[in-house]
Design an enzyme around this catalytic site. Structure first.
Site, mmCIF file in Angstrom:
data_model
loop_
_atom_site.group_PDB
_atom_site.id
_atom_site.type_symbol
_atom_site.label_atom_id
_atom_site.label_comp_id
_atom_site.label_asym_id
_atom_site.label_seq_id
_atom_site.Cartn_x
_atom_site.Cartn_y
_atom_site.Cartn_z
ATOM 1 N N ASP A 354 -23.329 -3.441 -0.814
ATOM 2 C CA ASP A 354 -22.467 -2.200 -0.278
ATOM 3 C C ASP A 354 -22.820 -2.394 1.199
ATOM 4 O O ASP A 354 -23.709 -2.770 1.650
ATOM 5 C CB ASP A 354 -22.662 -0.968 -0.918
ATOM 6 C CG ASP A 354 -21.787 0.043 -0.421
ATOM 7 O OD1 ASP A 354 -20.742 -0.030 -0.234
ATOM 8 O OD2 ASP A 354 -22.290 1.318 -0.290
ATOM 9 N N ASP A 550 -21.491 3.536 -6.547
ATOM 10 C CA ASP A 550 -21.805 2.047 -6.920
ATOM 11 C C ASP A 550 -22.314 2.093 -8.315
ATOM 12 O O ASP A 550 -22.651 1.117 -8.794
ATOM 13 C CB ASP A 550 -22.559 1.199 -6.042
ATOM 14 C CG ASP A 550 -21.946 1.326 -4.586
ATOM 15 O OD1 ASP A 550 -20.673 0.866 -4.505
ATOM 16 O OD2 ASP A 550 -22.596 1.166 -3.686
#
Length: 653
Positions: A354, A550
């Protein structure tokens, strides 16, 4: 998978903690191992054995023969042999015949039967000494975990009835105020009420550098207050605190075995009975093939065969290797949820990350200020007066600007959906927002703003464009170094996935030299990208994220790594590996620790098998005595354990 909550009242850093093997083989904790009483049986047997051998050799006492000699060696044998024989008998009653206790018992009692008294005592004595060394090795591997257990705060100074009172941290409620003096540990998670604090968070993060924080910042249980008396408002119950979750993770990490560890234990269960029956064969089969067969000689060879065959080195040193790896990782601020993930980390060849909160700080900062017709500080007074009305992260970043002089005030501020703000400051109409807001009010915007990919705040005063501010997320200090080092350790396929604008994502990827990056993704889009990567069986994918948005990708990847998971319940629940700081460079260290652990485990497997096979062949052929047998069992176990302990001394930079 839902984790069982840990009750910190039940976590004890002393002799209650034990390390068990499949055969009931226990290694007590350091307190029991450090007492002289623990060593007395071995010392007594050693003295008796040495005296007996000396009398035998020098023939100093003619009467030292017959039942007197037998009795002497029996007395020497009992202190070290009785506990092992007892354990063997207990295991047999439970239906588990082929334990190392059983092997050691029949081998040494057999030595007495064929009148090899000194060797019978020596084998059991060396076995007992080996056990003591193994205890010390296990306890050393537990050192980091015990250090964590010792970090548990014992009391909280809570404000009740207009005074501070010492109570158990488990009795403090959310919302109560606690006081922490200099040198004390913060007993519960909370928010800092004092203006500032300097904290030592080494027990939680593995970082020795003091952490300076300001008012309203989060603080975590287990941190040590370094400078002045501080006050904290409690936000979590004791059982939900960061230190409780970390303790729970570390305590339960060894429950998740690696495939190597499980295979060795299953192998030992099959291997041990096979060796017992081979030993029986070594005793009796030669009768049919050897002309001068002597039962005593072949029984002696069989007994040697049994002593050599003990799977002690494998069954103990391999779990200890993984245990050492877990301890070394926790010492470095990295928590693996089990030994299986140490193994999985060694196979990773694809890393997906990420952006926000992983390689960037996730905090907006002013990157650039451009004004037209106004001094910067004057321009910022107009802008700050407007943004003071907003709670948006960009507004907060702007409000951090430091200006001199009297502040301006904004009046009649209204929000124009999707465009920005309109209001009156210092008697002038001020517009603050995006390009759409400027176009809607017929204000010309310089073309240079079109090439800016970061977040930009445009400002117009009295229908004239006055300037703009560029707001951007900062790269973490070690982000570039991390990408370089990942490539050095063989992770060539690195990909960035972000929910942020694709243009910003591409710019960050370019700064970090990441070739493959995609922005503007929803959580399900990230999940799809990882699933596509996993369709290629050669790809072993690790995903690094913040553990909240996430979570689906963390769960789907081969190894899920949560960054800064210390305060995130989702990270704790979902990820396989938790980096306790916000440093992406710790991922490289996690890979190195995993590889070192696996290397040492395989060194131990090869060492144990290699030496045992050689001495087994020599023993069956009558070329090895009990002394070689002792080395092949206890000696190899000690060498393997000493090798595993090296993990505690290694440095991964």
């Amino acid at each position: 998978m839902k984790k069982k909550k840990v009750n910190l009242r039940d976590l004890k850093p002393d002799s209650e903690t034990q390390h068990s093997h499949y055969d009931g083989h226990n290694h007590s904790n350091p307190k029991s191992g450090s007492n002289l009483k623990t060593y007395l049986p071995a010392i007594f047997s050693f003295v008796m054995l040495i005296v007996g051998i000396a009398v035998d050799y020098f023939e100093a006492f003619p009467h030292f023969s017959g039942w007197i000699r037998v009795l002497w060696y029996i007395v020497a044998y009992i202190p070290v042999g009785f506990p092992v024989v007892k354990e063997g008998w207990e295991s047999i009653k439970k239906g588990d015949f082929f334990t190392e206790f059983f092997l050691m018992s029949i081998a040494t009692i057999g030595a007495f039967i064929i009148s090899e008294y000194p060797e019978g005592v020596a084998v059991m004595l060396f076995y007992a000494v080996g056990e003591l060394f193994q205890n010390a090795a296990v306890n050393r591997a537990k050192g980091n975990i015990k250090a964590l257990l010792d970090v548990r705060p014992k009391e909280a100074n809570v404000f009740r009835d207009d005074d501070y009172k010492n109570v158990s941290p488990e009795d403090v409620n959310i919302g109560e105020k606690i006081q922490i003096r200099v040198g004390e540990k913060i007993p519960l998670d909370g928010v800092l009420l004092s203006e500032k604090a300097s904290l030592n968070t080494a027990a939680l993060t593995g970082e020795s550098k003091p952490d300076s924080i300001q008012k309203e910042a989060k603080v975590y249980a287990g941190s040590i207050n370094l400078e002045s008396v501080i006050e904290v408002e409690v936000t979590n119950k004791f059982e939900d605190s960061s230190i409780a979750r970390i303790l729970d993770l570390v305590q339960n990490a060894t429950a998740r075995k690696s495939k190597t560890e499980l295979f060795i234990r299953q192998f030992a269960r099959v291997y041990t009975p096979i060796v017992v029956f081979l030993a029986i064969g070594v005793t009796f089969i030669p009768y049919f093939f050897v002309d001068d067969y002597m039962f005593r000689d072949w029984l002696y060879r069989a007994l040697i065969f049994l002593v050599i065959s003990c799977p002690c080195a494998l069954v103990i040193s391999i779990p200890l290797g993984y245990f050492g790896g877990l301890g070394a990782a926790s010492k470095n601020g990295i928590l693996f949820k089990g030994a299986s993930f140490l193994d999985a980390m060694t196979k990773i060849n694809t890393l997906v990350m990420d952006k926000t909160g992983t390689v960037t700080k996730g905090v907006f900062k002013i990157k650039d200020i451009k004004t037209i017709g106004l001094e910067e500080f004057e321009f910022m007074k107009y802008l700050m007066a407007m943004e003071e009305q907003s709670t948006h992260p960009i507004a907060k970043a702007i409000m951090e600007y430091k200006e001199n002089g009297e502040d301006y005030e904004a009046h009649d501020v209204s929000e124009i959906a999707g465009k920005g703000l309109k209001g009156i400051v210092n008697g002038k109409i001020v517009l603050v927002g995006n390009k759409a807001l400027m176009i809607a009010n017929n204000i010309d915007v310089p073309t240079e703003t079109e090439s800016i990919v970061e977040s930009i705040v445009l400002v117009a005063i009295d229908n004239k464009f006055a300037g703009y501010v560029v707001i951007a997320d900062e790269l973490k200090d070690d982000a570039k170094e991390t990408i370089v080092n990942l490539q050095k350790v063989g992770i060539k396929n690195i990909m960035m996935l972000s929910g942020d604008k694709d243009s910003i994502t591409q710019q960050v990827a370019k700064e970090l030299n990441i070739k493959n990056a995609k922005g503007g993704l929803l959580p399900e889009d990230k999940l799809n990208e990882v699933e596509i990567l996993k369709k290629n069986p050669e790809n072993k994918v690790a995903f690094i994220g913040d553990g909240i948005n996430d979570a689906p990708v963390l769960a789907a990847s081969n190894v899920g790594i949560a960054m800064g998971g210390l305060g995130s319940d989702v990270a704790i629940e979902t990820a396989d590996v938790i980096i306790q700081t916000d440093q992406p460079s710790k991922v490289v260290r996690a890979i190195k620790i995993s590889r070192s652990t696996r290397k040492i485990v395989w060194q131990n497997i090869i060492l144990a098998f290699g030496v045992k096979v050689i001495v087994l062949i020599l023993g069956a052929g009558g070329l090895a005595t009990m002394w070689e047998a002792v080395f092949a069992d206890v000696g190899v176990a000690l060498l393997a354990i000493l090798n595993a302990v090296r993990l505690q001394r290694m440095s991964w930079r």
